[in-house]
Design an enzyme around this catalytic site. Structure first.
Site, mmCIF file in Angstrom:
data_model
loop_
_atom_site.group_PDB
_atom_site.id
_atom_site.type_symbol
_atom_site.label_atom_id
_atom_site.label_comp_id
_atom_site.label_asym_id
_atom_site.label_seq_id
_atom_site.Cartn_x
_atom_site.Cartn_y
_atom_site.Cartn_z
ATOM 1 N N ASP A 111 -5.098 14.111 5.641
ATOM 2 C CA ASP A 111 -5.356 14.322 7.076
ATOM 3 C C ASP A 111 -4.347 15.328 7.628
ATOM 4 O O ASP A 111 -4.707 16.307 8.299
ATOM 5 C CB ASP A 111 -5.215 12.966 7.781
ATOM 6 C CG ASP A 111 -5.814 12.942 9.183
ATOM 7 O OD1 ASP A 111 -5.733 11.886 9.831
ATOM 8 O OD2 ASP A 111 -6.366 13.970 9.612
ATOM 9 N N SER A 159 -9.349 6.616 1.079
ATOM 10 C CA SER A 159 -8.686 5.302 1.065
ATOM 11 C C SER A 159 -7.757 5.072 -0.118
ATOM 12 O O SER A 159 -7.129 4.003 -0.200
ATOM 13 C CB SER A 159 -9.707 4.152 1.116
ATOM 14 O OG SER A 159 -10.303 4.072 2.396
ATOM 15 N N VAL A 164 -2.558 6.066 1.328
ATOM 16 C CA VAL A 164 -1.922 5.117 2.261
ATOM 17 C C VAL A 164 -2.751 3.841 2.411
ATOM 18 O O VAL A 164 -2.222 2.742 2.511
ATOM 19 C CB VAL A 164 -1.743 5.803 3.639
ATOM 20 C CG1 VAL A 164 -1.473 4.813 4.738
ATOM 21 C CG2 VAL A 164 -0.658 6.856 3.561
ATOM 22 N N TYR A 165 -4.083 3.978 2.349
ATOM 23 C CA TYR A 165 -4.935 2.800 2.589
ATOM 24 C C TYR A 165 -5.035 1.874 1.382
ATOM 25 O O TYR A 165 -5.659 0.825 1.444
ATOM 26 C CB TYR A 165 -6.310 3.232 3.095
ATOM 27 C CG TYR A 165 -6.342 3.592 4.588
ATOM 28 C CD1 TYR A 165 -5.178 3.583 5.357
ATOM 29 C CD2 TYR A 165 -7.527 3.926 5.218
ATOM 30 C CE1 TYR A 165 -5.214 3.901 6.712
ATOM 31 C CE2 TYR A 165 -7.572 4.253 6.564
ATOM 32 C CZ TYR A 165 -6.403 4.236 7.314
ATOM 33 O OH TYR A 165 -6.426 4.554 8.652
HETATM 34 N N1 APR Z 1 -6.002 17.738 -1.132
HETATM 35 C C1 APR Z 1 -6.697 16.774 -1.790
HETATM 36 N N2 APR Z 1 -6.329 15.481 -1.818
HETATM 37 C C2 APR Z 1 -5.193 15.147 -1.166
HETATM 38 C C3 APR Z 1 -4.409 16.091 -0.456
HETATM 39 C C4 APR Z 1 -4.856 17.431 -0.460
HETATM 40 N N3 APR Z 1 -4.181 18.405 0.170
HETATM 41 N N4 APR Z 1 -3.335 15.431 0.091
HETATM 42 C C5 APR Z 1 -3.441 14.141 -0.278
HETATM 43 N N5 APR Z 1 -4.554 13.966 -1.037
HETATM 44 C C6 APR Z 1 -5.043 12.735 -1.674
HETATM 45 C C7 APR Z 1 -4.053 11.626 -1.904
HETATM 46 O O1 APR Z 1 -3.298 11.872 -3.086
HETATM 47 C C8 APR Z 1 -4.999 10.437 -2.063
HETATM 48 O O2 APR Z 1 -5.480 10.368 -3.396
HETATM 49 O O3 APR Z 1 -5.993 12.167 -0.775
HETATM 50 C C9 APR Z 1 -6.182 10.798 -1.130
HETATM 51 C C10 APR Z 1 -6.257 9.977 0.147
HETATM 52 O O4 APR Z 1 -4.945 9.597 0.537
HETATM 53 P P1 APR Z 1 -4.501 9.604 2.088
HETATM 54 O O5 APR Z 1 -4.450 10.998 2.557
HETATM 55 O O6 APR Z 1 -3.264 8.763 2.168
HETATM 56 O O7 APR Z 1 -5.718 8.896 2.847
HETATM 57 P P2 APR Z 1 -6.113 7.348 2.936
HETATM 58 O O8 APR Z 1 -5.594 6.551 1.778
HETATM 59 O O9 APR Z 1 -7.595 7.351 3.187
HETATM 60 O O10 APR Z 1 -5.332 6.861 4.241
HETATM 61 C C11 APR Z 1 -5.758 7.370 5.473
HETATM 62 O O11 APR Z 1 -3.558 8.115 6.046
HETATM 63 O O12 APR Z 1 -2.944 10.252 6.554
HETATM 64 C C12 APR Z 1 -3.301 9.046 7.097
HETATM 65 O O13 APR Z 1 -4.345 9.615 9.181
HETATM 66 C C13 APR Z 1 -4.584 9.110 7.881
HETATM 67 O O14 APR Z 1 -4.274 6.930 8.816
HETATM 68 C C14 APR Z 1 -5.005 7.672 7.848
HETATM 69 C C15 APR Z 1 -4.608 7.235 6.449
#
Ligand code: APR
Length: 170
Positions: free
Chosen positions: A35, A118, A121-122
């Site tokens: 994000d 997900s 962080v999720y």
């Molecule tokens: N490109 C591709 N994948 C990525 C990138 C990137 N630039 N950055 C991170 N990721 C991967 C992470 O390694 C993970 O495998 O995206 C996947 C999702 O991880 P998160 O970004 O932590 O998303 P999520 O687990 O769905 O948690 C969502 O995190 O950033 C906050 O605002 C967001 O509150 C929401 C929560």
């Protein structure tokens, strides 16, 4: 391969596809992880636009322009937080993918790239999430003849291998 998504490792913000999917939260006002990366690459107009959307419930998605990203659109999907699997997490994750594909169809999009929604962080277990992602991608590719390319983007090789295994097992 017809009817199947492709697993790739890399930074989703650099892909010039019709839409990249963002793993957002219900506020749609940005965060860390993918994000944060998407908002940084898209520029401040993305947040300004998201502020007009009124958020998005878990399991659903909303579409915006891509602004400074190479991708034309961003589809902001809100995945479930993993609480052990007995609070409807699998259905909510599947619903995220379905809502993204519905928006892709409504907007006539031909190429789509997903992060591992997900799985950061999720806290969603990676293999289980990959299985759901691949199943939903295959349904969408069968149902929507206009869909030409669906990428499942991993940020590291370990996740890319999990995705590849899920694709070959499907
Ligand atoms: N490109 C591709 N994948 C990525 C990138 C990137 N630039 N950055 C991170 N990721 C991967 C992470 O390694 C993970 O495998 O995206 C996947 C999702 O991880 P998160 O970004 O932590 O998303 P999520 O687990 O769905 O948690 C969502 O995190 O950033 C906050 O605002 C967001 O509150 C929401 C929560």
């Amino acid at each position: 391969m017809a009817g199947r998504p492709q697993a790739v490792a890399g930074d989703i913000t650099r892909l010039s596809v019709d839409a990249i999917v963002n793993a957002a939260n219900e506020s749609l006002l940005g965060g860390g992880g993918v994000d944060g990366a998407i908002h940084r690459a898209a520029g401040p107009e993305l947040l300004a636009h998201c502020q007009t959307l009124g958020g998005c419930p878990t399991g659903q998605a909303k579409i915006t322009p891509g602004f400074r990203l190479p991708a034309r659109h961003v589809i902001h999907a809100v995945g479930p937080v993993w609480h052990g699997g007995d609070r409807g997490e699998p259905d909510l994750l599947a619903s995220c993918y379905r809502h993204c594909f519905r928006l892709a169809r409504e907007h006539g999009l031909r190429s789509l790239a997903f992060p591992a929604i997900s799985c950061g962080v999720y806290g969603y277990p990676h293999a289980a999430a990959a299985h759901i992602a691949v199943a939903e991608c295959r349904h969408a590719l069968e149902d929507n003849p206009d869909l030409e390319q669906v990428l499942l983007v991993a940020f590291d090789e370990a996740m890319a291998n999990v995705l590849r295994q899920a694709i070959s097992a499907a």
